[in-house]
Design a protein around this motif. Structure first.
Motif, short mmCIF file in Angstrom:
data_model
loop_
_atom_site.label_atom_id
_atom_site.label_comp_id
_atom_site.label_asym_id
_atom_site.label_seq_id
_atom_site.Cartn_x
_atom_site.Cartn_y
_atom_site.Cartn_z
N ASP A 169 0.82 -1.22 0.00
CA ASP A 169 0.00 0.00 0.00
C ASP A 169 0.85 1.27 0.00
O ASP A 169 0.32 2.38 0.01
N GLY A 170 2.19 1.12 -0.04
CA GLY A 170 3.08 2.26 -0.11
C GLY A 170 3.38 2.93 1.21
O GLY A 170 4.11 3.93 1.24
N SER A 171 2.85 2.42 2.31
CA SER A 171 3.10 3.04 3.62
C SER A 171 4.51 2.72 4.11
O SER A 171 5.20 1.85 3.57
N SER A 172 4.94 3.43 5.13
CA SER A 172 6.31 3.33 5.63
C SER A 172 6.56 1.98 6.30
O SER A 172 5.70 1.47 7.03
N TRP A 173 7.73 1.42 6.05
CA TRP A 173 8.14 0.17 6.71
C TRP A 173 8.79 0.56 8.04
O TRP A 173 10.01 0.70 8.15
N ASN A 174 7.98 0.71 9.08
CA ASN A 174 8.48 1.22 10.36
C ASN A 174 8.30 0.23 11.50
O ASN A 174 8.45 0.59 12.67
#
Length: 215
Positions: A169-174
């Motif tokens: 979904d393009g969100s941050s890998w955090n």
């Protein structure tokens, strides 16, 4: 006697200067002057990796065969059908996240097909997980499910020294919750959540597994 001796010295010195000049001209021939001077100074460009994602310091064979499974290019007629209601299970909502709605789809599919189902049938994506509480929420629902692993939305993108994990979904890998020894070399380019313990593992994307949609 002094005058002939002085004349001989002058003639000898002039001859030596003439020979030195010819030698210098020979060393600096036009062929050398035409050579580019910056060839020896040039160095190969260092590939810069995109910032913001977790890089993977692992050696892995290129062309693992997962590319088609990630993109969903190998979908069958059965894979194009949306799951029946009895083949899905809604996960309880998270009080701290109004948009965190998850759905377990029991029909096993390859990673790319699972992502396509989440998009077409639920207008969502495979689930991205950004905290331990959300990971525990999903695990609490699937731990009674008689399957070893379910797909979530993590995958590896890039090659060589720039391989990195990324959510579909393009969100941050955090956040990550890897099992012991994971992520290991050669484990595949897609990410699963284990129904026993809730930890994550790398898996080959062509494997057919149940999956979690976020919508």
């Amino acid at each position: 006697m002094k005058f002939p001796l002085l004349l001989a010295l002058l003639v000898g010195g002039a001859s030596a200067l003439h020979l030195r000049s010819e030698t210098s001209d020979f060393k600096s021939s036009p062929r050398d002057e035409n050579l580019p001077r910056d060839v020896e100074l040039s160095r190969p460009e260092v590939e810069e990796c995109p910032p913001g994602e977790e890089l993977i310091p692992l050696e892995e064979e290129e062309g693992s065969g997962d590319e088609g499974a990630v993109s969903g290019q190998d979908m069958t007629d059965e894979d194009l059908q949306c799951p029946r209601a009895e083949d899905t299970m809604s996960l309880p909502g998270n009080p701290g996240c109004k948009t965190c709605r998850f759905l377990l789809v029991r029909n096993p599919r390859p990673f790319g097909n699972a992502q396509s189902v989440c998009q077409r049938c639920y207008r969502g994506t495979l689930a991205s997980i950004h905290s331990f509480s959300v990971n525990f929420q999903i695990y609490s629902t699937v731990r009674g499910f008689n399957q070893g692993q379910v797909w979530i939305g993590g995958r590896i993108v890039g090659w060589g020294r720039c391989k990195r994990f990324q959510w579909v979904d393009g969100s941050s890998w955090n956040f990550a919750y890897w099992a012991a020894g994971q992520p290991r070399p050669g484990g595949g380019r897609c990410v699963t959540l284990c129904t026993q313990g809730g930890h994550w593992r790398r898996s080959h994307c062509a494997q057919r597994r149940p999956f979690i949609c976020s919508y």
